[in-house]
Write an enzyme that holds these catalytic residues in place. Structure first.
Site: not given
Length: 466
Positions: A110-111
């Site tokens: 998700f980063k």
């Protein structure tokens, strides 16, 4: 739009200045002086936008020193189909509970959702100002690779990323250490993530060193990371609802508190969020706080190495931003609490505990190794879907807070390929690896290993800085 520090010691600054600063000069974290508000009409007008168009709209609420056309060009580059073939899909798992798929980017975590924008905006601002920047960061697993993939080869910026030696998954290590770009520097430190983070804060807090070496940050202490994460809460809400004002809950696997902080701010901006479900692993300092009101970070020696390693964090960098709201934005009280934390190792806000849910919507829970194995296995048996261990922590805790009238979105943390050992233990199946990464762990790796010593890191950085 100007920004202030949670500790009150910074003159108001525009977005591009705090983008390059990272940690505020007084040791605090930057926040907008006032939060923009999202009306029902505004939200409804955004339903037909692409992710890149939505990102330009939401980020534009926080950025008034970059022309809107330039901002849209950056979001289109960050969130285009060559970077995200699929972007933030909703993946139903069971009645009332779905994943918000945030792991479709280049590092499968998700980063990437925020880092890809940071890569664009850093290069833009540095070129406009004719400056260089040396990014100093710490990672427990996913921040490092996402930052490095977003910034590799970018002009005017170098990355120095600290990671805890031997405490990430083999896939995570290979993603970072296999990069051969000249502007990427990996430093594996003998210690845990919190100690890596302490080194970053120590060097960033030395204002002379920071100035001489043009230090910046990509960890979620950088406000731009949080602003970019607010976008996918809005995107998720728009896709989980059909009418104005409909409530949605979000469950968030939490380590450094940045991901769920973005949800907290979205809720304060008027996004109709019912519950923010904070899920931790065995390192449950944040869960303990939301359960008891006592914030008691653990020392490095008591920070467990778990099968959801990106959450093996005891001192959450972004917690101070929530604390600022909790004490009614009293910067003096924030300073006093941070002094108390430094002197005694804890502080007690149990007198405010009723506000956690009633005012801010937070509930919490913790998950263990056995829990995440059982959850991975159960979801796979029911749906055929494999989820990674961190997402499993989120699903596990979310199930205790389901409301039949409110959709629950669990923020997907990573794809299971990054944590094959745990997936095999849970299901007996080896997770699929994208074709372009199948040889990842056989690629040559480039990393410097050193003691947990800020002076050693500082010397290395000075030697290799732009």
């Amino acid at each position: 739009m100007k920004y202030r520090s949670t500790r009150g010691g910074m003159a108001p600054l525009p977005f591009c200045d705090i983008l390059l600063e990272g940690l505020a000069p007084d040791g605090g974290l930057s926040l907008p002086q006032t939060l923009p508000q999202l009306s029902a009409d505004t939200l409804e007008s955004w339903r037909g936008l692409s992710y890149a168009e939505l990102a330009a709209q939401v980020l534009g609420l926080f950025i008034d020193d970059i022309p809107p056309a330039d901002l849209l060009r950056m979001t289109q580059a960050a969130y285009g189909p060559t970077v995200f073939p699929v972007i933030a899909p909703i993946k139903p798992l069971m009645p009332g509970l779905s994943l918000l798929g945030l792991s479709e980017g280049p590092t499968l975590a998700f980063k990437d959702m925020a880092m890809q924008f940071l890569g664009q905006v850093f290069e833009y601002v540095l070129a406009r100002r004719g400056q260089t920047l040396n990014i100093l960061g710490a990672t427990s697993g996913d921040t490092g690779s996402a930052a490095e993939y977003a910034l590799r080869g970018k002009q005017g910026v170098a990355v120095f990323m600290l990671s805890p030696h031997g405490r990430m998954s083999p896939f995570q290590r290979a993603q970072m250490y296999s990069l051969q770009d000249a502007n990427i520097h990996n430093i594996a430190v003998h210690g845990v993530f919190d100690e890596c983070q302490d080194i970053v804060k120590s060097l960033a807090g030395d204002l002379d060193f920071k100035s001489r070496n043009h230090l910046g940050a990509v960890n979620s202490i950088n406000w731009a990371r949080i602003a970019a994460q607010i976008v996918y809460y809005v995107w998720g809400w728009l896709r989980a609802t059909q009418k104005p004002g409909q409530l949605v809950s979000f469950a968030v696997p939490s380590g450094n508190f940045g991901n769920i902080l973005a949800g907290h701010l979205a809720r304060r901006m008027g996004l109709p969020i019912h519950r923010l479900v904070l899920a931790t692993n065995e390192n449950n300092v944040l869960e303990e706080f939301f359960r008891t009101g006592i914030y008691r970070p653990r020392p490095a020696s008591q920070t467990y190495a778990t099968s959801s390693p990106s959450m093996d964090i005891s001192r959450a960098s972004n917690f101070e931003r929530f604390l600022f709201d909790l004490v009614d934005q009293d910067a003096g009280r924030v300073r006093a609490l941070m002094d108390e934390l430094r002197e005694t190792g804890q502080f007690d806000l149990s007198s405010l505990k009723d506000q956690f849910t009633d005012r801010y919507g937070f509930v919490s829970g913790a998950s263990s190794h056995a829990d995440r194995l059982a959850t991975i296995r159960d979801i796979h048996d029911r749906t055929g879907v494999l989820i990674d261990p961190h997402t499993a922590d989120g699903v596990r805790v979310a199930q205790a807070h389901l409301d039949p009238d409110v959709p629950m979105l669990v923020l997907e943390t990573a794809l299971p390929a990054k944590f094959a050992e745990t997936i095999i233990e849970a299901t007996g199946q080896t997770p699929a690896v994208p074709a372009d990464l199948q040889d990842l762990q056989q690629r040559p790796q480039r990393v410097v290993v050193m003691d947990c010593d800020a002076k050693q890191v500082a010397a290395y950085l000075q030697q290799h800085a732009l």
